[in-house]
Design an enzyme around this catalytic site. Sequence first.
Site: not given
Length: 291
Positions: A87, A162
């Site tokens: 991420t 995300k």
Amino acid sequence: MKIGFIGLGNMGGPMAANLAKAGHEVTGFDMADVSIEGVQMAASGPEAAAGADAVITMLPNGAILRLVAAEVIPAMAKGAALIDCSTVDVDSARAVAEQAADAGLMFVDAPVSGGIGGAAGGTLTFMAGGSAEAFAAAEPLFGIMGQKAVHCGEAGAGQAAKICNNMILGVTMIATCEAFALADKLGLDRQKMFDVVSTSSGYSWSMNAYCPAPGVGPQSPADNSYQPGFAAELMLKDLGLSQQAAASADADTPMGELAMALYKKFVEEEGGKGMDFSAMLPRFEKRGREG
């Protein structure tokens, strides 16, 4: 397939193990001295990447992704796929995608949802950005490491999905914890609060699936002394990415900005580091109107 896997921590290690268990030839590399069942360890990232059909990375941040990509891309064979499951910020994902394309490689940014349990159980959800060809190459591996993969668009779209998802999660968890703390002060039983909200317009994943109140709703980290789970410092990281993206895109996200500030204070000043992000509830329990 021959797979290189770089970044074998709490998430990457189980993911690599699941690929090896499925019969793939997995060569791994990590800065730490780790041993993963079924995974042959290499002495460097480029060594793990050499000759691989796909290289998967699971790294802490965009700066490290850029460094690793600069090392491994030259070692990869043309036509191979570089799949980043970290991420990171959208700009880093897009920069690495461009480098990969220039080298004749496919690239997919595919951050995950599901935490350590999902990584171990092979039940992760992947949010993927990249070309249709790149996603098709990565999809069989996603099917081993997880239970769902969504192609969100071109390079960077996976990170965008995300970041937006976790901004919602951070904001709704704070609101859920605030509401339980207010209910306590109003003399409302927590179970009754859950029974009403979980079937009414206040319904959310934070309430129904990951309730921050111990002994209420399904099992969650609240029932294990707020051991993560999803650590508060990781939520702070993701909220920081959301605000970095918002600044870059000139987007007004006041609730995301406030959630980041609250988690920053919780992690850095109030002992929240190492606790689950739902431990905001005991934080609010101790506070009055003026803090």
